[in-house]
Design an enzyme around this catalytic site. Structure first.
Site, short mmCIF file in Angstrom:
data_model
loop_
_atom_site.label_atom_id
_atom_site.label_comp_id
_atom_site.label_asym_id
_atom_site.label_seq_id
_atom_site.Cartn_x
_atom_site.Cartn_y
_atom_site.Cartn_z
N LYS A 27 0.83 -1.28 -0.05
CA LYS A 27 -0.09 -0.23 0.00
C LYS A 27 1.04 1.25 -0.06
CE LYS A 27 -3.68 -0.64 2.46
NZ LYS A 27 -4.29 -0.87 3.80
N ARG A 98 -3.28 3.32 8.53
CA ARG A 98 -3.63 1.86 7.99
C ARG A 98 -2.55 1.01 7.81
NH1 ARG A 98 -4.53 4.46 1.91
NH2 ARG A 98 -6.07 2.85 1.80
N GLY A 107 -8.33 -6.80 4.21
CA GLY A 107 -9.09 -6.75 5.50
C GLY A 107 -8.94 -7.67 6.52
N MET A 109 -5.83 -6.78 8.67
CA MET A 109 -5.41 -6.08 9.68
C MET A 109 -6.23 -4.74 9.77
SD MET A 109 -1.54 -6.77 9.22
CE MET A 109 -1.30 -6.30 7.69
N ARG A 371 -3.68 -1.59 -6.31
CA ARG A 371 -2.72 -2.86 -6.33
C ARG A 371 -3.20 -3.62 -7.45
NH1 ARG A 371 -5.82 -4.51 -1.06
NH2 ARG A 371 -7.97 -5.00 -1.94
N HIS A 485 -16.82 -8.79 1.36
CA HIS A 485 -15.74 -9.58 1.76
C HIS A 485 -15.88 -10.94 1.17
CE1 HIS A 485 -14.14 -12.46 4.68
NE2 HIS A 485 -13.26 -11.73 4.84
N ARG A 591 2.50 -47.64 -11.19
CA ARG A 591 2.45 -48.48 -9.99
C ARG A 591 1.79 -49.84 -10.42
NH1 ARG A 591 0.45 -44.12 -8.26
NH2 ARG A 591 1.33 -42.64 -7.05
N ARG A 647 7.13 -49.34 -12.36
CA ARG A 647 7.80 -49.71 -11.14
C ARG A 647 7.35 -51.38 -10.87
NH1 ARG A 647 6.44 -46.74 -5.73
NH2 ARG A 647 4.50 -47.80 -5.99
N GLU A 774 15.03 -43.29 -3.44
CA GLU A 774 14.22 -43.17 -2.30
C GLU A 774 14.78 -43.56 -0.77
OE1 GLU A 774 10.31 -44.93 -3.24
OE2 GLU A 774 11.48 -46.83 -3.89
N SER A 793 14.95 -42.09 -10.86
CA SER A 793 13.69 -41.27 -10.52
C SER A 793 13.60 -41.27 -9.10
CB SER A 793 12.29 -42.21 -10.97
OG SER A 793 11.26 -41.27 -10.64
N GLY A 795 12.06 -40.81 -5.87
CA GLY A 795 10.75 -40.99 -5.16
C GLY A 795 10.72 -40.48 -3.79
N THR A 796 10.16 -39.08 -4.01
CA THR A 796 10.61 -37.88 -2.87
C THR A 796 9.45 -38.14 -1.67
OG1 THR A 796 9.26 -36.53 -4.21
CG2 THR A 796 11.82 -36.26 -3.94
N ASN A 797 8.40 -39.14 -1.87
CA ASN A 797 7.71 -39.53 -0.76
C ASN A 797 8.42 -40.29 0.25
OD1 ASN A 797 5.82 -38.02 -2.50
ND2 ASN A 797 4.64 -40.06 -2.63
N ASP A 798 9.00 -41.47 -0.20
CA ASP A 798 9.75 -42.16 0.65
C ASP A 798 11.14 -41.61 1.06
OD1 ASP A 798 8.64 -44.52 1.56
OD2 ASP A 798 8.58 -45.24 -0.71
N CYS A 860 9.15 -38.54 -9.12
CA CYS A 860 7.83 -38.97 -9.31
C CYS A 860 7.15 -38.89 -7.85
CB CYS A 860 7.90 -40.34 -9.72
SG CYS A 860 8.73 -41.55 -8.58
N TYR A 880 12.89 -34.48 -16.30
CA TYR A 880 11.27 -34.51 -16.32
C TYR A 880 10.99 -34.48 -14.85
CZ TYR A 880 11.31 -39.27 -15.05
OH TYR A 880 11.58 -40.52 -14.55
P1 ADP Z 1 -7.65 -2.45 4.02
O1 ADP Z 1 -6.31 -2.77 3.81
O2 ADP Z 1 -8.41 -3.29 4.85
O3 ADP Z 1 -8.21 -2.16 2.54
P2 ADP Z 1 -7.29 0.31 4.01
O4 ADP Z 1 -6.17 1.01 4.97
O5 ADP Z 1 -7.19 0.24 2.62
O6 ADP Z 1 -7.77 -1.02 4.82
O7 ADP Z 1 -8.39 1.36 4.57
C1 ADP Z 1 -9.99 0.90 4.92
C2 ADP Z 1 -11.00 1.75 4.08
O8 ADP Z 1 -10.55 3.30 4.57
C3 ADP Z 1 -10.73 1.79 2.72
O9 ADP Z 1 -12.07 1.95 2.23
C4 ADP Z 1 -9.78 3.07 2.42
O10 ADP Z 1 -10.01 3.74 1.25
C5 ADP Z 1 -10.55 3.94 3.60
N1 ADP Z 1 -9.43 5.07 4.00
C6 ADP Z 1 -8.16 4.88 4.08
N2 ADP Z 1 -7.73 5.97 4.57
C7 ADP Z 1 -8.40 6.94 4.08
C8 ADP Z 1 -8.31 8.33 4.18
N3 ADP Z 1 -7.12 9.04 4.48
N4 ADP Z 1 -9.26 9.06 3.71
C9 ADP Z 1 -10.35 8.50 3.20
N5 ADP Z 1 -10.46 7.02 3.30
C10 ADP Z 1 -9.66 6.49 3.74
MG MG Z 2 -7.70 -1.04 1.19
MG MG Z 3 8.33 -45.60 -2.33
#
Ligand code: ADP
Ligand code: MG
Ligand code: MG
Length: 904
Positions: A27, A98, A107, A109, A371, A485, A591, A647, A774, A793, A795-798, A860, A880
């Site tokens: 971010k 943020r 979402g 953190m 992003r 979400h 096998r 085998r 193996e 070949s 045989g990475t399981n064994d 394998c 392979y």
């Molecule tokens: P997440 O990583 O969970 O998306 P964000 O830090 O992006 O969390 O922010 C959560 C919400 O708050 C988002 O909708 C973002 O656009 C909004 N937000 C964050 N900073 C600002 C800001 N400075 N002004 C207005 N809205 C903000």
């Molecule tokens: Mg965000």
């Molecule tokens: Mg074997």
């Protein structure tokens, strides 16, 4: 000079840039970059991810002390750019705090908005904006977010409700309103007072009024949120290391809740579900932050086209749509145009599909985040190929854009077209994440594993539900839009999801779902079509997907760059055929033990085991010979033109005898012996540790006639096919070799048998003779073994089992704990342990080739279809990899990527 911990951005300048994600988080790096390319972003600063690590090591006080000078200067910079003052009553600077890790964790953190408010500042804001409602709406949001996140008032269990939500519900109820936006200024003031009172009762302290105290509290809370359980789980799921840490972004607030010329929303430059080049997104007027994704109000589409499509799916009339849910294109056409310009600019700049957050404050557009957007497997493929066709990226980049394991989604079933026509549509929601799913319904995420195939049905989902969403086959929600979400997470997981199906009435307490009067209980079957949004009654049959088009082109592109070939592990002509369609070039592991179970075969097998003389065993083996030969003919034919590694018998013999009294009795009757004879034999075959017991080439060395029969069956099958004009290429593989002599004795039998058959048939074929590596000792003495072998070949399981000393069948009791505690990063049976097991693989390959330079080498084990392990095999120089049929496309892509990365 001391280490730099804070990077500022604003007004077209920035100390950071896009490629500094490790230090600034995704971010923060992109906020800096957007400033540099002239996208309107509110000014702010980023505290580096390194400080998060310092925080964990040194603790709060020391870190505040280290940060203070830089943070104070950075705040001053924002003050200058915005003409406001942090902590001032009349003209206060408000900020958001943020989180932002290197890899996006949407979402996961916590974020705090409107920080800097108190009883005086709220009046200052009201006076300055001339909008009292807006000022108090911001304040009540701030107290709630700060209380939940910094003061720890957010409840941890699913039964408890958020104390602020509860107060909100009560106030709304007594005022008789449904939407937040219907609350009056007086209501909002009332809310703030009640919220603060709740803080006092629950924490015993007054809500902090000092802006600086608020800021430091929020920054530390973001660092703490890196360790919250849902963030930890998300990291596990996405292989994000714990030690990366999160950055903290502090940024001047812009307000989408300033009235009807303000709004907030999210947008995607292309369709994240299908990959189509369609700009799309959702917004809300007079709203802030997460309102769009929270599901409390119905979000509106950004484009008119999207809005019309949405109305059709939801059966909303045009009249209602245009009056109640118009698009941004219709409500704010000028700003919509501006947003399109920015959207294009960002996609052209990053050369990938962007997922953006924006806010409109009194008619001015601001971008708050961009992003590379999460997408389904299908969208991933289409977008990469489209960008290539648009000449925005080159072939190598297109290949590297793809996440191999996500191809898996494209291989998964869709509804059977006949079955679906007969199915009864119960309701329609939004096509949030494509694919078909059928399962038994559950209402709580932590109960998703109650049924073998479950569908999670929720009013809406939250980050706490992540684990259950991952287990369920599909997700159905009653509320929330395409960016809710549930929708975003499901697309990331490649899981079928229908969101916002308004007709659903869910009663969590009674565990029932009612759709138009029809009641469904927990455990009832439903089916979902995530591509259309339809919800069907009962279990609807699914079928295999179509693999032409861009999917085929991707694999062609992979073929162009790859060095290793990809084979398949297959025991039947059918599996061989499936894998061939996915582009497998040969069988790396066939096998033979499965061939001994069906019908008459198991009888002959048991007769062989029960025989007490070589003659007796030979008689029984003669009965098995034609079955084996026939099976090999089928498989060699399905793989004509490519090598097939067969085998020889591997498992211990006790796996073939009956252990139950009743079946022992039946066998005794069939064989014409007493049950005691059977019992005695079964007892004598029992082993304490069969994985390390009488198996592999130890069988062939104690009962050479077994090896003889199998070698004969293989060579005869190949000669029979040759006579029919089929190009069969057998490769005979001895399992579980530990010493040269052990292998040599088997090789002698096989060669002698082959010569005998050639003489009998008066014809010859070429065949290869090799062994599995193996057992650690085989890797250590590979130079010796290679003198007798044409190929190895791994045989990475064994090999994993024996290198770690973990019994694979028993590891389930401690492996999850080991992974939880970080003793192991991955399950070594899924992801090759490059550090340890990998050394043996590397050494075995090098030593083998030191005595036989043209030794053919492959793998394998399960790892042959796991992308990071495939890359490792490439670096080791294998010829392979071999994996299960459905993993062939994944391995092909991973192999090509390894080659592209290798010569970049
Ligand atoms: P997440 O990583 O969970 O998306 P964000 O830090 O992006 O969390 O922010 C959560 C919400 O708050 C988002 O909708 C973002 O656009 C909004 N937000 C964050 N900073 C600002 C800001 N400075 N002004 C207005 N809205 C903000
Ligand atoms: Mg965000
Ligand atoms: Mg074997």
């Amino acid at each position: 000079m001391s280490k730099k911990r804070v990077y500022t951005f604003g007004n077209g300048k920035a100390e950071g840039k896009a490629d500094m994600k490790n230090l600034l988080g995704g971010k923060g790096a992109n906020l800096a970059e957007m400033n540099l390319i002239g996208v309107p972003v509110p000014p702010g600063f980023t505290i580096t991810t390194e400080v998060c690590t310092e925080y964990n090591d040194l603790g709060r006080d020391k870190v505040v002390e280290l940060l203070k000078p830089e943070v104070e200067k950075a705040i001053e910079n924002i003050e200058k750019l915005t003409g406001t003052k942090f902590g001032d009553a009349a003209n206060p600077l408000l900020v958001s705090v943020r989180s932002g890790a290197r890899a996006s964790m949407p979402g996961m953190m916590d974020t705090i908005l409107n920080l800097g408010l108190n009883d005086d500042a709220v009046k200052g804001i009201a006076a300055k904006s001339g909008n009292e409602w807006f000022a108090w709406d911001s304040y009540r949001r701030f107290v709630q977010m700060f209380g939940d996140v910094v003061l720890g008032m957010k409840p941890e269990s699913k039964e408890e409700i958020d104390p602020f939500e509860k107060i909100m519900e009560e106030v709304k109820h007594t005022r008789g309103v449904e939407l937040d936006t219907d609350l009056t200024v007086e209501d909002l003031k009332d809310l703030v007072n009640k919220f603060k009172a709740a803080v006092k009762t629950q924490t015993g302290r007054d809500f902090p009024t000092c802006a600086w105290e608020q800021l430091w509290g929020a920054v530390m809370a973001v660092f703490d949120s890196w360790g919250n359980p849902r963030a930890v789980y998300y990291r596990r799921l996405n292989n994000i290391p714990d030690e990366w840490g999160t950055a903290v972004n502090v940024q001047a607030m812009v307000f989408g809740n300033m009235g009807n010329t303000s709004a907030t929303g999210v947008a995607f430059t292309r369709d994240a579900a299908t990959g189509e080049d369609l700009f799309n997104g959702e917004y809300l007027i007079n709203a802030q932050g997460e309102d769009v994704v929270a599901g409390t109000r119905t979000p509106q589409e950004i484009t008119k086209e999207g809005s019309l499509r949405w109305a059709k799916l939801q059966s909303v009339s045009e009249e209602e749509r245009a009056s109640k849910f118009p698009s941004l294109e219709e409500t704010m056409p000028e700003l919509y145009k501006e947003l399109r310009v920015v959207e294009q600019k960002l996609e052209d700049h990053y050369k990938d599909m962007q997922d953006m957050e924006f806010t409109i404050q009194s008619g001015k557009l601001w971008i708050l985040q961009t992003r590379n957007g999460k997408r389904t497997g299908a969208a991933m493929v289409k977008i990469a190929m489209d960008l290539l066709r648009e000449s925005k990226i080159d072939e190598k980049t297109a290949l590297l854009r793809l996440e191999p394991s996500k191809l898996d989604e494209l291989l998964h079933p869709v509804f059977d077209s006949v079955a679906i026509r007969a199915a009864n549509v119960l309701a329609k929601g939004l096509p949030a994440s494509p694919g078909a799913a059928t399962g038994q319904i559950v209402f709580f995420a932590d109960e998703a594993s109650k049924y073998e195939t479950s569908l999670l049905v929720r009013i809406e989902t939250s980050p706490e539900d992540l684990e259950g969403m991952n287990i369920a086959r599909g997700i159905l929600t009653a509320r929330g839009g395409m960016t809710s979400h549930a929708a975003v997470v499901a697309r990331g997981m490649g899981k079928c999801c229908v969101s916002g199906a308004g007709a659903l009435k869910i009663d969590y307490k009674a565990r029932t779902l009612t759709i138009e009067g029809k009641v469904f209980k927990e455990g009832d079957w439903l089916s979902l079509n995530g591509s259309t949004g339809e919800v069907y009654e009962g279990k609807v049959q699914t079928r295999k997907p179509d693999l032409s088009g861009d999917f085929g082109l991707i694999l062609e592109l992979a073929e162009k760059f790859t060095k290793m070939s990809v084979r398949t592990n297959a025991d039947s002509p059918k599996d061989a055929q499936v894998a061939r369609e996915f582009g497998a070039k040969g069988i790396g592991l066939c096998r033979t033990e499965h061939m001994f179970f069906e019908g008459e075969r198991i009888k002959a097998m048991r007769e062989m085991i029960l025989a007490s003389t070589t003659e007796g065993r030979k008689r029984a083996l003669a009965k098995l010979l034609p079955y084996q030969r026939e099976d090999f003919e089928g498989i060699f034919e399905a793989m004509a033109g490519y090598g097939v590694t067969v085998r020889l018998l591997d498992p211990p013999l006790h796996e073939f005898v009956p252990h139950q009294l009743s079946t022992q009795r039946e066998l005794a009757e069939e064989m014409g012996v007493t049950i005691d004879v059977i019992k005695a034999k079964v007892d004598s075959l029992e082993e304490f540790n069969p994985m390390l017991g009488h198996r592999g080439c130890r069988l062939g060395n104690t009962y050479p006639e077994i090896t003889e029969m199998q070698a004969r069956a293989i060579i005869e099958a190949a000669l029979n096919l040759k006579a029919k004009g089929v190009d069969a290429r057998p490769e005979i593989m001895v399992p579980l070799t530990g010493t040269l002599k052990e292998f040599k004795l088997q090789a002698d039998i096989i060669r002698a048998t082959a010569e005998k058959v050639f003489a009998e048939k008066n014809d010859r074929i070429d065949y290869l003779l090799g062994t599995m590596i193996e057992i650690p000792r085989a890797a250590l003495t590979a130079d010796l073994i290679a003198t007798e072998a044409d190929f190895f070949s791994f045989g990475t399981n064994d090999l994993t089992q024996m290198t770690f000393g973990y019994s694979r069948d028993d590891a389930g009791t401690f492996l999850p704990i080991y992974i939880d505690k970080g003793i192991l990063k991955h399950d070594p049976f899924q992801v090759l342990d490059q550090e340890g097991v990998g050394q043996l693989v590397k050494m075995g390959t090098e030593k083998g080739r030191s005595t036989k330079p043209n030794l053919k080498v492959g793998i394998c084990g399960e790892h042959g279809g796991e992308p990071s392990s495939v890359e490792f095999c490439h670096t080791v120089g294998m010829d392979y990899v071999s994996c299960s049929p459905y993993r062939v496309p994944i391995a092909r892509l991973a192999a090509a990527q390894a080659a592209v990365k290798g010569n970049k």
